[in-house]
Write a protein that holds these residues in place. Sequence first.
Motif, PDB file in Angstrom:
ATOM      1  N   MET A  80       0.979  -1.238  -0.055  1.00 12.87           N
ATOM      2  CA  MET A  80       0.024  -0.052  -0.075  1.00 12.87           C
ATOM      3  C   MET A  80       0.820   1.201  -0.085  1.00 12.87           C
ATOM      4  N   GLU A  81       0.486   2.336  -0.806  1.00 14.88           N
ATOM      5  CA  GLU A  81       1.329   3.506  -0.936  1.00 14.88           C
ATOM      6  C   GLU A  81       0.728   4.653  -0.238  1.00 14.88           C
ATOM      7  N   LEU A  82       1.320   5.427   0.490  1.00 11.75           N
ATOM      8  CA  LEU A  82       0.778   6.772   1.320  1.00 11.75           C
ATOM      9  C   LEU A  82       0.770   7.807   0.273  1.00 11.75           C
ATOM     10  N   VAL A  83      -0.246   8.629   0.153  1.00 11.52           N
ATOM     11  CA  VAL A  83      -0.555   9.620  -1.026  1.00 11.52           C
ATOM     12  C   VAL A  83      -1.092  10.985   0.051  1.00 11.52           C
ATOM     13  N   ARG A  84      -0.269  11.842  -0.005  1.00  8.90           N
ATOM     14  CA  ARG A  84      -0.701  13.184   0.822  1.00  8.90           C
ATOM     15  C   ARG A  84      -1.119  14.148   0.014  1.00  8.90           C
ATOM     16  N   MET A 131      10.439  -4.600   5.189  1.00  7.61           N
ATOM     17  CA  MET A 131       9.237  -4.401   5.755  1.00  7.61           C
ATOM     18  C   MET A 131       7.863  -4.401   4.380  1.00  7.61           C
ATOM     19  N   LYS A 132       7.001  -5.238   4.801  1.00 10.03           N
ATOM     20  CA  LYS A 132       6.231  -5.331   3.583  1.00 10.03           C
ATOM     21  C   LYS A 132       5.380  -4.088   3.402  1.00 10.03           C
ATOM     22  N   ASN A 133       4.847  -3.400   4.273  1.00  7.24           N
ATOM     23  CA  ASN A 133       4.157  -2.218   4.007  1.00  7.24           C
ATOM     24  C   ASN A 133       4.693  -0.961   4.017  1.00  7.24           C
ATOM     25  N   LYS A 134       4.782  -0.560   2.769  1.00  5.67           N
ATOM     26  CA  LYS A 134       5.554   0.747   2.336  1.00  5.67           C
ATOM     27  C   LYS A 134       5.170   1.874   3.227  1.00  5.67           C
ATOM     28  N   HIS A 135       3.683   1.953   3.263  1.00  7.87           N
ATOM     29  CA  HIS A 135       3.135   3.030   3.972  1.00  7.87           C
ATOM     30  C   HIS A 135       3.630   3.103   5.334  1.00  7.87           C
ATOM     31  N   LEU A 136       3.602   2.000   6.121  1.00  8.85           N
ATOM     32  CA  LEU A 136       3.762   1.680   7.417  1.00  8.85           C
ATOM     33  C   LEU A 136       5.248   2.237   7.667  1.00  8.85           C
ATOM     34  N   LEU A 137       6.144   1.721   6.959  1.00 14.37           N
ATOM     35  CA  LEU A 137       7.515   2.263   6.834  1.00 14.37           C
ATOM     36  C   LEU A 137       7.747   3.892   6.948  1.00 14.37           C
ATOM     37  N   GLU A 138       7.068   4.436   5.977  1.00 12.95           N
ATOM     38  CA  GLU A 138       6.956   5.976   5.930  1.00 12.95           C
ATOM     39  C   GLU A 138       6.573   6.632   7.318  1.00 12.95           C
ATOM     40  N   LEU A 139       5.241   5.954   7.854  1.00 13.53           N
ATOM     41  CA  LEU A 139       4.862   6.489   9.096  1.00 13.53           C
ATOM     42  C   LEU A 139       5.781   6.186  10.245  1.00 13.53           C
ATOM     43  N   GLU A 140       6.693   5.032  10.221  1.00 12.99           N
ATOM     44  CA  GLU A 140       7.489   4.658  11.344  1.00 12.99           C
ATOM     45  C   GLU A 140       8.580   5.527  11.373  1.00 12.99           C
ATOM     46  N   ASN A 141       9.160   5.887   9.947  1.00  7.16           N
ATOM     47  CA  ASN A 141      10.200   6.946   9.889  1.00  7.16           C
ATOM     48  C   ASN A 141       9.821   8.108  10.608  1.00  7.16           C
ATOM     49  N   GLU A 142       8.643   8.708  10.226  1.00  2.00           N
ATOM     50  CA  GLU A 142       8.198   9.903  10.683  1.00  2.00           C
ATOM     51  C   GLU A 142       7.985   9.935  12.201  1.00  2.00           C
ATOM     52  N   SER A 143       7.470   8.730  12.715  1.00  2.00           N
ATOM     53  CA  SER A 143       7.463   8.689  14.326  1.00  2.00           C
ATOM     54  C   SER A 143       8.632   8.864  14.909  1.00  2.00           C
ATOM     55  N   ILE A 144       9.692   8.052  14.422  1.00  2.00           N
ATOM     56  CA  ILE A 144      11.097   7.964  15.063  1.00  2.00           C
ATOM     57  C   ILE A 144      11.543   9.318  14.874  1.00  2.00           C
ATOM     58  N   TYR A 145      11.664  10.082  13.775  1.00  2.00           N
ATOM     59  CA  TYR A 145      11.916  11.435  13.643  1.00  2.00           C
ATOM     60  C   TYR A 145      11.585  12.286  14.902  1.00  2.00           C
ATOM     61  N   ILE A 146      10.177  12.237  15.088  1.00  2.00           N
ATOM     62  CA  ILE A 146       9.559  12.943  16.123  1.00  2.00           C
ATOM     63  C   ILE A 146      10.042  12.676  17.548  1.00  2.00           C
ATOM     64  N   LEU A 147       9.974  11.398  17.790  1.00  2.00           N
ATOM     65  CA  LEU A 147      10.586  11.073  19.091  1.00  2.00           C
ATOM     66  C   LEU A 147      11.981  11.502  19.316  1.00  2.00           C
ATOM     67  N   ARG A 148      13.114  11.333  18.248  1.00  2.00           N
ATOM     68  CA  ARG A 148      14.284  11.741  18.387  1.00  2.00           C
ATOM     69  C   ARG A 148      14.345  13.247  18.755  1.00  2.00           C
ATOM     70  N   GLU A 149      13.229  13.877  18.131  1.00  2.00           N
ATOM     71  CA  GLU A 149      13.220  15.478  18.108  1.00  2.00           C
ATOM     72  C   GLU A 149      13.029  15.459  19.667  1.00  2.00           C
ATOM     73  N   VAL A 150      12.138  15.114  20.048  1.00  2.00           N
ATOM     74  CA  VAL A 150      11.585  15.231  21.434  1.00  2.00           C
ATOM     75  C   VAL A 150      12.678  15.145  22.416  1.00  2.00           C
ATOM     76  N   ALA A 151      13.510  13.978  22.560  1.00  2.00           N
ATOM     77  CA  ALA A 151      14.546  13.510  23.090  1.00  2.00           C
ATOM     78  C   ALA A 151      15.546  14.740  23.191  1.00  2.00           C
ATOM     79  N   ALA A 152      15.638  15.334  22.076  1.00  2.00           N
ATOM     80  CA  ALA A 152      17.051  16.289  21.905  1.00  2.00           C
ATOM     81  C   ALA A 152      16.343  17.980  22.533  1.00  2.00           C
ATOM     82  N   GLN A 153      14.930  18.287  21.846  1.00  2.00           N
ATOM     83  CA  GLN A 153      14.766  19.533  22.329  1.00  2.00           C
ATOM     84  C   GLN A 153      14.044  19.704  23.594  1.00  2.00           C
TER      85      GLN A 153
END
Lengths: 414, 298
Positions: free
Chosen positions: A1-5, B1-23
């Motif tokens: 599944m692909e994410l589209v914003r 990871m099979k789900n491309k969109h989950l990886l994208e969401l995970e990347n985003e959340s990890i970025y945010i968590l690291r920003e919190v730890a730093a800021q």
Amino acid sequence: MELVRISTAGSVDDGKSTLIGRLLYDNNALTVEQEELVAKKTKEKGWDDLDLSVITDGLMAEREQGITIDVANMYFSTKTRKFIITDSPGHVEYTRNMVTGASTAETSIILVDARKGLLEQSYRHFYISQLLRLENVIFCVNKMDLVDYSEDTFLEIGIQIKGMVEALDADIQYSIVPVSSLKGDNVVNSSNNTPWYSGPTLNDILHKEKVAVTERTPFRFDVQQVNHSQEKGFVDFRGLAGRVISGSVRVGDRIVALPSKKESVVTEVRRYTESLDSAKQGDSITISLADEIDVSRGVVFSSLDTIPNEDTSISCTVVWMDEKEGRAGAKYLLKTGSREFAVKIQAIHTKVDPTQANAKFDVDTIEINDLTNIDLKLSQPSYLDAYSENKSNGVFILIDPQSNNTVAVGFVNK
Amino acid sequence: MKNKHLLELENESIYILREVAAQFKKPVLLFSGGKDSIVMARLAQKAFYPSKIPFSFMHIDTGHNFPETIEFRDEIVKELGVDLIVRYVQDSVDQNKVQEESGKYASRNALQTVTLLDAIEEFGFDACLGGARRDEEKSRAKERIFSVRDDFGQWDYKRQRPEPFQILNGRINFGENVRVFPISNWTEEDIWTYILQDNLQLPSVYFAHNRKLVKREGAYIAYSDYLNIVESDEIEEKTVRFRTVGDMTCTAAFVSEADTVEKVLVENVESKHSERGARIDDKRSESALEERKKGGYF
């Protein structure tokens, strides 16, 4: 599944909420609760057609005023796509929200009322879409039912749109679809009311293949934190945690750390317990280097061939977002990724009126919602690229150190 | 990871968590043992690995939680090696800071706010990480990733900072704190798909099980000592599961045979009911959650 914003924008009353509602409804993506709400509100209003706008009208103030006032996010998925819709309001005074809403999107939907043609707001939305270099702009000529599905009206608006695109010399992909959100024409289902239109529906365009942009840009990486571990099995582990801003990196690549300009070789790219061969734009990873060079938060890694801008002054376009005006000589904090440092407005050049192509005005101050070209003097090199060449390493925000508010978003010019 | 969109969401959340730890100087992760906070804990583990998660967890315990969830909460915390702070709504009640609601719909859900704000002050937390998602409810849909709250914990949507390009400004004035929502862009389906993919364990209440229930206006509520039983209530026993796990008094059960993550995923999608559809606390009025948020609710 692909994410589209997707970013949606439109003037008050041109039926943006209804369009989104329709998109969800015809994709069978409404929950039972949303369906019940639609039925209830439709009955209250005594409408013949469904009131699909109620799905997106969020806050109380909006319900009172019947308008959308802040960026709201909606989520739905089809068999192949997960969509995030960021809905931005259409008033003049909320340009900042529109920029914010569109900033994470790759697709923008601009609504045009078939009875009115392009309005000031349409120009503004399009200008912002091309300023942000969104990959895909879709004009939905809405309320076609109210102009008897007239092909002439549709073609006339098409000519207006072409004129607008040409006047800005915008290098942008766009499509135009005749729709009625209220009746459901060409949103998800092809319409019998527009036999003269054989193009794709809005939903078709939203499902068309995505273009990968990452390969074209050089490698940039923001160090968020140094991960110094003493855990079992990782004694004296020293990883550089951060996100790939652009391009990609492979184990064995030679990189340069900025500002120290010390070079090293990537020995490991790690995602949690996994060792990867490479990572690309957007990936949150932890990098290990062959040499113990001095690296801390705010350091940028770059590929050796294309080092970002090292100047201590930059020319940029800012969108002002704060009530307090911007003046020459005023000091701010520039923030991008994990980089943060002091800057000063050196010169304010011209204000751009997005509703009048190429109209520029000389100004002394920058007011909220203004789009203005300025020069910034930097306390250290930004290592940013021109936005036109590298979107993800060409933007920043300005923070007022007194109020701590985010006062502007900036795009680096060439 | 099979789900491309989950990886994208995970990347985003990890970025945010690291920003919190730093800021921030003293962040805390609000952890209830529910599915969203379990995913949050997992993301935090990934963000800082191989180091330990660099902040404490905190739970505001209403005292009306499912015992299964509390047990699970303690196990995960032990496994991750993080500190868990627990503050009790009961203490706020005993100190006369809040008043228990009365009547058959009495719940402690709204009372949590006072205990939470007191705990923030007690420990001097400047950032509270929460597992709220924008798809849950209309007023959540407008929440920023970094949501600045004043001294009274209040949420003012007009004062929200714009977050273009997800550049996160965590600078705050003295006395202010920030609520951070790293999984803002995840949907309920994403959460379950991630749980399946990462093989995360959940409290048993999320899966089909036999339970004594109170049937009230067509909805099933877990039978417990915390519920004010009235004459019209019917007591039944059924095979059910819970889709969201809040207080026992305000979370409704679904009649279901889904006893695995796969089955839950399929059933949730097919049912077409919204996740919070079973949250009695949201049903009080059209803007119930928004009102609570303005008052400092999570």
